[in-house]
Design an enzyme around this catalytic site. Structure first.
Site, PDB file in Angstrom:
ATOM      1  N   LYS A 284       0.842  -1.195   0.000  1.00 48.22           N
ATOM      2  CA  LYS A 284       0.000   0.000   0.000  1.00 48.22           C
ATOM      3  C   LYS A 284       0.876   1.244   0.000  1.00 48.22           C
ATOM      4  CE  LYS A 284      -3.846  -1.813   2.814  1.00 48.22           C
ATOM      5  NZ  LYS A 284      -4.946  -1.641   1.859  1.00 48.22           N
ATOM      6  N   ARG A 358     -10.281 -11.467   2.339  1.00 45.20           N
ATOM      7  CA  ARG A 358     -11.235 -12.448   1.817  1.00 45.20           C
ATOM      8  C   ARG A 358     -10.646 -13.854   1.800  1.00 45.20           C
ATOM      9  NH1 ARG A 358     -11.850  -9.270  -3.706  1.00 45.20           N
ATOM     10  NH2 ARG A 358     -11.467  -7.569  -2.257  1.00 45.20           N
TER      11      ARG A 358
HETATM   12  N1  BES Z   1      -8.039  -3.773   4.715  1.00 44.23           N
HETATM   13  C1  BES Z   1      -8.249  -3.355   3.388  1.00 44.23           C
HETATM   14  C2  BES Z   1      -9.568  -2.595   3.208  1.00 44.23           C
HETATM   15  C3  BES Z   1      -9.645  -1.249   3.884  1.00 44.23           C
HETATM   16  C4  BES Z   1      -9.245  -0.121   3.217  1.00 44.23           C
HETATM   17  C5  BES Z   1     -10.167  -1.137   5.158  1.00 44.23           C
HETATM   18  C6  BES Z   1      -9.325   1.116   3.841  1.00 44.23           C
HETATM   19  C7  BES Z   1     -10.241   0.099   5.783  1.00 44.23           C
HETATM   20  C8  BES Z   1      -9.822   1.225   5.113  1.00 44.23           C
HETATM   21  C9  BES Z   1      -8.281  -4.566   2.451  1.00 44.23           C
HETATM   22  O1  BES Z   1      -7.476  -5.630   2.839  1.00 44.23           O
HETATM   23  C10 BES Z   1      -7.807  -4.112   1.127  1.00 44.23           C
HETATM   24  O2  BES Z   1      -6.669  -3.734   1.025  1.00 44.23           O
HETATM   25  N2  BES Z   1      -8.686  -4.141   0.130  1.00 44.23           N
HETATM   26  C11 BES Z   1      -8.355  -3.708  -1.182  1.00 44.23           C
HETATM   27  C12 BES Z   1      -8.895  -4.733  -2.158  1.00 44.23           C
HETATM   28  C13 BES Z   1      -8.391  -4.571  -3.553  1.00 44.23           C
HETATM   29  C14 BES Z   1      -6.901  -4.860  -3.612  1.00 44.23           C
HETATM   30  C15 BES Z   1      -9.136  -5.503  -4.459  1.00 44.23           C
HETATM   31  C16 BES Z   1      -8.998  -2.344  -1.394  1.00 44.23           C
HETATM   32  O3  BES Z   1     -10.092  -2.109  -0.898  1.00 44.23           O
HETATM   33  O4  BES Z   1      -8.384  -1.509  -2.041  1.00 44.23           O
HETATM   34 MN    MN Z   2      -5.472  -5.408   2.127  1.00 43.20          MN
END
Ligand code: BES
Ligand code: MN
Ligand code: ZN
Length: 503
Positions: A284, A358
């Site tokens: 990230k 997931r």
């Molecule tokens: N933990 C994150 C989702 C999240 C983002 C929670 C911001 C709280 C605040 C999750 O694991 C994630 O990174 N999801 C990605 C999925 C994508 C790579 C398909 C997302 O939401 O960008």
């Molecule tokens: Mn994630």
């Protein structure tokens, strides 16, 4: 420096009592009275009479009319046993259970900000018996603070140590029982918040698992821990894959509450417990990583919920599955292009290592299904897309039937928490097709919360299922309603209410 361990909390020491006492004769650093819009002038007059002073200026300055959430803080200058009186508006006075909770939380929050050591709250007109529970919950939730790491000057010298709910007439055993239950439920939510706020260097997957075991022990619930070896032996390959890039090994905990009487239903709650989500190799950006210590909020909710369930003792068999892992980039980390089997048997092609939640949930859901429950409910900080769709203060939820969705939506409403149903759109399923495995774990960017839910659905079989995406409200940048800044515990009260409607 001798700091308390993860999960240890100063929120357990607030003394909560109930007494039959005349508010204007009650000693406290802060006395909170409620008033309706209609009764506002009379309430002001009563305080003027008791103190022998005029509140005209103060009422005019704040334009105090007893509107909902409006408040008037009055120093009593030694004219009353209470050092300060606060009038808190209830609007039309038609207070719901959730409204009572918000009122009491506002009172407790005011006590904390005014550095009161003792708080007395007069129960609003007509509130007694079972409904005192919600006042008790609100006091504990409003008084919440996270001070584990504050030392020296930063440690509060005056903390709220005791709160008393004031009743007219006599205090019955039912009144006392309601307050005891409310306090236990409120404290259960503070357990969740503490875990959310704990830093990821301390709250590793093993530490989160230990916290779940500790709660289970305290409440005499059964707990089974799965370390990495046991997860591997069970065939939870997706779960292990997510955790394999971290020195902090993945863990799962299965907590069980069995009711004293024969259970009417069996329900499994599953929580995503990423103690830190760096994104893994698909790392990230710094800005998006900052809040990822709370990526274990779903798991923390399940831990808190199990504590609340132990206090409530419903006629439902309740299982809590807490999936703990850390998502890190490393030579041993899982990568895009990897293919793994799963507990369910389906094979999954990894596309983006940041869609890790997931994968952990998929194996937890398959595990949950094997318990042959009447219902599975999972909750997770799963997608940023859900925040884009619904904002920061509302969770998304998905349900396999309209009836279930309606039942859950009413529970959320009664609990005073915002949840909004999103659709399981069948045509988006195509985007999860893989050329090399049974499934890809991510679809297109568009509809990201929905494709995540569709992926999860592949692992629940035919069991009725609710999936909650709590990515937004689990963490707050400000205090509002019953929620503090930081970890909120959003969801616990809804799940508890939902359980009560099943029992
Ligand atoms: N933990 C994150 C989702 C999240 C983002 C929670 C911001 C709280 C605040 C999750 O694991 C994630 O990174 N999801 C990605 C999925 C994508 C790579 C398909 C997302 O939401 O960008
Ligand atoms: Mn994630
Ligand atoms: Zn995540």
């Amino acid at each position: 420096m001798n700091l308390p361990g993860p999960g240890d909390s100063s929120n357990m020491s607030l003394k909560l009592q109930i007494a039959a006492s005349d508010p204007l004769k009650t000693e406290a650093d802060l006395l909170v009275l409620s008033c309706t819009e209609k009764g506002s002038a009379a309430a002001v007059a009563a305080i003027e009479k008791a103190t022998g002073g005029s509140l005209k200026e103060l009422v005019a300055r704040d334009d105090f009319k007893g509107k909902k959430d409006q408040r008037l803080l009055i120093p009593t200058m030694g004219k009353l046993p209470a050092a300060h009186v606060a009038l808190v508006g209830l609007g039309d006075g038609k207070t719901t259970d959730a409204g009572l909770r918000v009122f009491a939380a506002a009172a407790a929050r005011l006590a904390v900000s005014e550095k009161a050591r003792t708080l007395a709250i007069a129960a609003p007109e007509g509130v007694g018996g079972e409904r005192l529970r919600f006042l008790a919950e609100g006091v504990v939730l409003g008084a919440y603070r996270y001070d584990r790491f504050l030392t020296g000057e930063r440690r509060a010298k005056r903390v709220l140590g005791a709160a008393t709910l004031l009743l007219k007439g006599k205090v019955s055993p039912a009144d006392k029982a309601a307050v005891t239950l409310g306090q236990a439920v409120g404290q259960a939510v503070t357990v969740t918040r503490d875990l959310q706020n704990d830093p990821p260097n301390e709250l590793t997957p093993a530490a989160l698992a230990q916290a779940a075991v500790k709660v289970a022990k305290e409440h005499k619930l059964k707990a089974e821990v799965f370390d990495r070896k046991k997860l591997e032996a069970a065939g939870m390959k997706l779960f292990v894959a997510v955790g394999q890039g971290s020195v902090n090994q993945p863990h799962m905990v299965h907590v069980t509450y069995a009711p004293p009487k024969k259970a009417k239903k069996k329900i499994v709650f599953v929580g995503k417990g990423l103690t830190f989500d760096s994104g893994g190799l698909c790392i990230k950006p710094a800005q998006g990583m900052g809040d990822m210590k709370t990526d274990m909020s779903g798991a923390a909710n399940v831990v808190g919920l199990m504590a609340a369930v132990a206090a409530l003792r419903p006629d439902v068999e309740v299982h809590g599955i807490i999936g703990c892992a850390e998502n890190m980039p490393d030579g041993a980390a899982y990568r895009p292009g990897d293919v793994f089997g799963s507990l369910d048997g389906k094979t999954v092609e990894i596309i983006n290592t940041d869609a890790e939640g997931r994968l952990v949930l998929a194996d937890c859901l398959a595990y949950a299904r094997n318990l042959k429950p009447d219902l599975i409910l999972d909750n997770a900080t799963l997608t940023g897309a859900c925040i884009i769709a619904l904002g920061n203060n509302c969770s998304g939820f998905f349900a396999t039937s309209d009836e279930l969705a309606e039942q859950f939506a009413s529970a959320a409403k009664e609990a005073g928490e915002q949840f909004w149903r999103l659709p399981l759109l069948e045509d988006l399923k195509d985007s999860l097709k893989s050329d090399v495995a049974d499934l890809k774990h991510t679809g297109d960017r568009a509809g990201g919360s929905i494709t995540a839910a569709l992926f999860l659905r592949e692992f629940v079989g035919s069991v009725p299922w609710i999936h909650c995406d709590i990515a937004g409200p689990s963490l707050s940048t400000r205090a509002y309603n019953i929620y503090p800044k930081g970890g909120t515990g959003h969801g616990v009260l809804t799940f508890l209410r939902f359980l009560e409607t099943l029992a």
